[in-house]
Write a protein that holds these residues in place. Structure first.
Motif, PDB file in Angstrom:
ATOM      1  N   UNK A  83      64.787  41.442  73.852  1.00 20.92           N
ATOM      2  CA  UNK A  83      63.678  40.982  73.010  1.00 20.92           C
ATOM      3  C   UNK A  83      64.154  40.609  71.606  1.00 20.92           C
ATOM      4  N   UNK A  84      65.473  40.621  71.390  1.00 17.25           N
ATOM      5  CA  UNK A  84      66.010  40.239  70.099  1.00 17.25           C
ATOM      6  C   UNK A  84      66.036  41.350  69.069  1.00 17.25           C
ATOM      7  N   UNK A  85      65.893  42.591  69.515  1.00 17.30           N
ATOM      8  CA  UNK A  85      65.897  43.737  68.611  1.00 17.30           C
ATOM      9  C   UNK A  85      67.301  44.335  68.584  1.00 17.30           C
ATOM     10  N   UNK A  86      67.816  44.540  67.386  1.00 22.53           N
ATOM     11  CA  UNK A  86      69.151  45.114  67.221  1.00 22.53           C
ATOM     12  C   UNK A  86      69.146  46.579  67.650  1.00 22.53           C
ATOM     13  N   UNK A  87      70.102  46.959  68.493  1.00 23.56           N
ATOM     14  CA  UNK A  87      70.218  48.343  68.968  1.00 23.56           C
ATOM     15  C   UNK A  87      71.654  48.806  68.756  1.00 23.56           C
ATOM     16  N   UNK A  88      71.822  50.048  68.355  1.00 24.42           N
ATOM     17  CA  UNK A  88      73.162  50.621  68.290  1.00 24.42           C
ATOM     18  C   UNK A  88      73.124  52.067  68.743  1.00 24.42           C
ATOM     19  N   UNK A  89      74.259  52.528  69.246  1.00 28.50           N
ATOM     20  CA  UNK A  89      74.398  53.907  69.686  1.00 28.50           C
ATOM     21  C   UNK A  89      75.152  54.672  68.612  1.00 28.50           C
ATOM     22  N   UNK A  90      74.499  55.621  67.912  1.00 31.29           N
ATOM     23  CA  UNK A  90      75.164  56.366  66.842  1.00 31.29           C
ATOM     24  C   UNK A  90      76.078  57.445  67.412  1.00 31.29           C
ATOM     25  N   UNK A  91      76.874  58.115  66.572  1.00 29.27           N
ATOM     26  CA  UNK A  91      77.743  59.183  67.069  1.00 29.27           C
ATOM     27  C   UNK A  91      76.963  60.313  67.738  1.00 29.27           C
ATOM     28  N   UNK A  92      75.754  60.599  67.235  1.00 30.88           N
ATOM     29  CA  UNK A  92      74.943  61.641  67.870  1.00 30.88           C
ATOM     30  C   UNK A  92      74.610  61.220  69.298  1.00 30.88           C
ATOM     31  N   UNK A  93      74.653  62.163  70.222  1.00 31.09           N
ATOM     32  CA  UNK A  93      74.447  61.810  71.630  1.00 31.09           C
ATOM     33  C   UNK A  93      73.026  62.078  72.103  1.00 31.09           C
ATOM     34  N   UNK A  94      72.073  62.214  71.159  1.00 34.41           N
ATOM     35  CA  UNK A  94      70.710  62.545  71.558  1.00 34.41           C
ATOM     36  C   UNK A  94      69.705  61.452  71.212  1.00 34.41           C
ATOM     37  N   UNK A  95      70.205  60.265  70.831  1.00 37.36           N
ATOM     38  CA  UNK A  95      69.287  59.173  70.505  1.00 37.36           C
ATOM     39  C   UNK A  95      70.020  57.847  70.498  1.00 37.36           C
TER      40      UNK A  95
END
Length: 209
Positions: A83-95
């Motif tokens: 949908x064109x929304x920027x997503x990233x996976x942070x170092x925390x593994x719970x979000x």
């Protein structure tokens, strides 16, 4: 929590966000909720925007929290990116984190170290959020998650007090007492609520015929 750098317009077809911060957060919330609903992913609104949906008067200044199942993380990431929304996976593994209408979106698999479960999501109340209906954490689950997040390093009673005061008649305080037993910060907050006459102390309830 916020990503480094200033606001961007990723995921915002209008090229910006409303000047009213509360409205900007609500617009982002509605867009992400509509995507999750349309794809059939179970979720529930959490945090300060959930409190707002339950009628707690406040000006929104922080990110929107969505509780989702860990097993849906990859599918939700693909959905939002599509949908064109920027997503990233942070170092925390719970979000996972996203940006929509220039605002932060946290998609959370654990609320204060407790995994998001189907039962938690099934207890959610369907409420209107700026005219869009969506699942919102039940009051007891919402306040319970806020109490469980208290620690020596994060203990903002002032932010949670108006939520507890507004929703006090809808909350199972006995359940929260049991869940908080032995945890100093949540127990201290419950004691504060007693001293402020927001809730009754255990002795008062036991003495009531």
């Amino acid at each position: 929590m916020r990503l480094a750098g200033g606001p961007t317009t990723e995921g915002d077809p209008g090229g910006g966000h409303p000047p009213d911060r509360t409205q900007a957060i609500l617009e982002a919330t509605k867009q992400v909720a509509a995507l999750l609903k349309g794809a059939g992913h179970p979720f529930a609104l959490a945090g300060s925007v959930a409190a707002y949906a339950h009628g707690v008067p406040q000006s929104l200044q922080h990110d929107t929290d969505f509780a989702i199942l860990r097993k849906d993380a990859d599918a939700v990431t693909e959905l939002l990116e599509g949908a064109g929304i920027q997503v990233r996976v942070p170092p925390e593994d719970w979000l996972i984190k996203a940006r929509c209408h220039g605002e932060e979106i946290d998609l959370i698999f654990e609320l204060a170290r407790h995994p998001v479960t189907p039962d938690l999501l099934e207890r959610a109340h369907t409420l209107p959020v700026d005219s869009v209906r969506m699942p919102v954490l039940a009051p007891t689950d919402l306040v319970g998650s806020l109490l469980a997040a208290f620690s020596e390093h994060h203990c903002d009673f002032g932010a949670v007090l108006p939520i507890a005061r507004t929703l006090r008649e809808k909350i199972d305080w006995e359940l929260l007492r049991r869940e908080s037993e032995g945890s100093p910060m949540p127990e201290a907050f419950l004691y504060l609520l007693e001293r402020l006459n927001v809730i009754e102390p255990p002795r008062a309830r036991e003495a009531t015929p």
